[in-house]
Write an enzyme that holds these catalytic residues in place. Structure first.
Site, PDB file in Angstrom:
ATOM      1  CE  LYS A  89      -3.810   1.908   2.842  1.00  0.00           C
ATOM      2  NZ  LYS A  89      -4.659   1.607   4.015  1.00  0.00           N
ATOM      3  CB  SER A 171      -7.929   3.469   3.099  1.00  0.00           C
ATOM      4  OG  SER A 171      -7.064   2.903   4.072  1.00  0.00           O
ATOM      5  CB  SER A 195      -8.208   0.437   6.093  1.00  0.00           C
ATOM      6  OG  SER A 195      -8.778   1.676   6.384  1.00  0.00           O
TER       7      SER A 195
END
Length: 491
Positions: A89, A171, A195
């Site tokens: 990420k 996210s 997330s």
């Protein structure tokens, strides 16, 4: 390489990839080339990858040379993730040619002092950092109401590979999208509040959110350190064995390191892991929020399957004040997040060797000065502005944090202890807030597909340090059901 016996890369696990290496059916260069080709083909549509490591092929060739020197065959002295490409990420600091930006142009060109703690461990274990996964910009915290899940200025809108019109959630959207679409076998994400669990659920992959502190957050762009945790998407346990443990740069790992079991976590991948486990089924108010009858029916079917696999099931349990917990504006969770975000992001920015911005106020100003680049007219920054208005941990924030602790103790923790449960079971990702406010671990496993083909999962959550039992439970469920299927072809 033995061309007479080909190896199918799509859906391959770490163990299967290593076996293919050992049997001379695959090279790391071929694997990396395959994933880069997939990214070239699919990423313009899915937008799951924000940038590719320009050194990926060089690192792949190096891994092949190392394996050849090692005599091929077993890993031997090579690391447990040797030759395995991993996507990160876009919040994990990497001291290489890649950016670390949380999806924002504000941090383009910034330089980290060193690799994030978990990235150091990945490299030491022989993993190849393939690139950075897209995400909800700044964890969606730029504007909780104005930034869509899976959107960031640098990559655009992430797309669910199963149903393009549906959300990929966030996210850690790109981490889940990329694994689901076989642009990589495994990826790292982060979770503060849903997330990892939510994107994994929505993209039909396994998502693992560990106990806060079990994995280091050092060198990771922070959001709310009291709840931030680094987790995995797909092949979760193999990655967890490498990245878990003490890091002197993250104080939370001191307390959590006591949870790391001798022999690591792979030993808990047991086909009979559900046998004798005490599981609490919590459906209220989660089941009432499901509008697809296929998902409701599937959850009930899976609970029956869990019983058949030997688990002791306590049905229809309730968590005290769950409605309050599920409303972060009412529970005080957002207030605490805003105060922590401002403090922690300012500290993170000051640690960078070079950066165009040095504070949250600078980021806000950057967005205002670059409205087209950051799509400010489409997606506001109201939460940023509210966070900038906080003044540290004042009485109001402390009271909110204390309330959240009490909600957790008198709700989830009390239920787990009262019924002597090994895990809580909830449909989908709707129970994430319950786990978030206490820093508790959770694993989501693919559980089915709705009438329109949209994936959904089932989530197993436990108390701090309960990863061994959660792994046994989730793995046994996954093996007993084998629900996951790749997304439909669309190119």
């Amino acid at each position: 390489m033995d061309s007479s016996n080909s190896f199918t890369i799509e859906e391959a696990t770490i163990q299967e990839i290593h076996q293919a290496y050992a049997e001379n059916k695959l090279t790391t260069r071929q694997l990396v080339d395959f994933y880069l080709q997939k990214i070239d083909t699919l990423n313009p549509i899915l937008r799951g990858v924000i940038e590719v490591n320009p050194d990926a092929r060089v690192l792949a060739d190096k891994a092949d040379q190392e394996r050849q020197k090692n005599g091929g065959g077993s890993l031997g002295t090579l690391g447990d993730l040797h030759g395995i490409p991993v996507l990160l990420k876009d919040v994990f600091g990497t001291k290489d040619e890649m950016n670390t930006t949380a999806g924002s142009y504000a941090l383009m060109g910034s330089k980290v002092a060193r690799d994030a703690g978990v990235v150091e461990k990945l490299r030491k274990a022989g993993a190849i950092i393939l690139g950075k996964a897209s995400m909800s910009e700044w964890y969606k915290f730029r504007s909780l109401s104005g930034v869509p899940n899976g959107w960031c200025a640098r990559a655009g809108q992430g797309v669910n590979p199963y149903v393009h019109s549906e959300t990929p959630c966030g996210s850690s959207s790109g981490s889940a999208i990329s694994v689901a679409a076989n642009m990589v076998a495994v990826s790292l994400g982060t979770e503060t509040h849903s997330s990892i669990i939510c994107p994994a659920d929505h993209n039909s992959v396994v998502g693992f959110k560990p106990t806060v502190g079990l994995t280091s957050r050092a060198g990771v762009i922070p959001m709310a350190p009291r709840w931030d945790t680094v987790g995995t998407v797909s092949d979760a346990v193999y990655l967890l064995d490498v990245i878990a443990g003490y890091d002197p740069r993250d104080a939370a790992t001191i307390e959590a390191s006591k949870f790391f079991p001798n022999g690591g976590y792979k030993q808990f991948l047991r086909r009979d892991g559900l046998r004798g486990k005490r599981l609490g089924i919590v459906t209220h108010p989660f089941l009432e929020k499901i509008h697809d009858s296929a998902e409701s029916a599937s959850f009930k079917h899976h609970v029956d399957k869990i019983r058949q696999e030997g688990a002791v099931v306590a049905d229809n349990l309730k968590i005290a004040d769950v409605e309050t917990i599920l409303e972060p504006n009412h529970s005080g969770e957002i207030l605490v997040m805003m105060a922590e975000f401002k403090t922690s992001i300012n500290a993170y920015l000051k640690e960078l060797i070079d950066s165009p911005v040095s504070s949250l106020a600078d980021i806000i100003a950057f967005n205002e000065n670059n409205p087209e680049l950051e799509k400010l007219n489409d997606h506001d920054q109201h939460t940023f502005i509210s966070a900038e208005g906080t003044e540290g941990f004042g009485d109001q924030v402390k009271a909110a944090a204390e309330m959240l602790d009490n909600l957790s103790k008198n709700g989830f923790e009390k239920m787990m202890q009262e019924y002597q449960l090994d895990a809580m079971v909830t449909p989908g990702s709707r129970g994430c807030a319950v786990l978030a406010i206490g820093g508790f671990p959770g694993i989501t496993v693919p559980a089915g597909y709705g009438k329109d083909g949209m994936p959904f999962g089932i989530c197993f959550g436990g108390l701090k340090g309960s990863e061994p039992k959660l792994i046994e439970i989730a793995y046994a469920f996954e093996q007993a059901t084998r629900v996951r299927r790749p997304p439909p072809s669309f190119v």
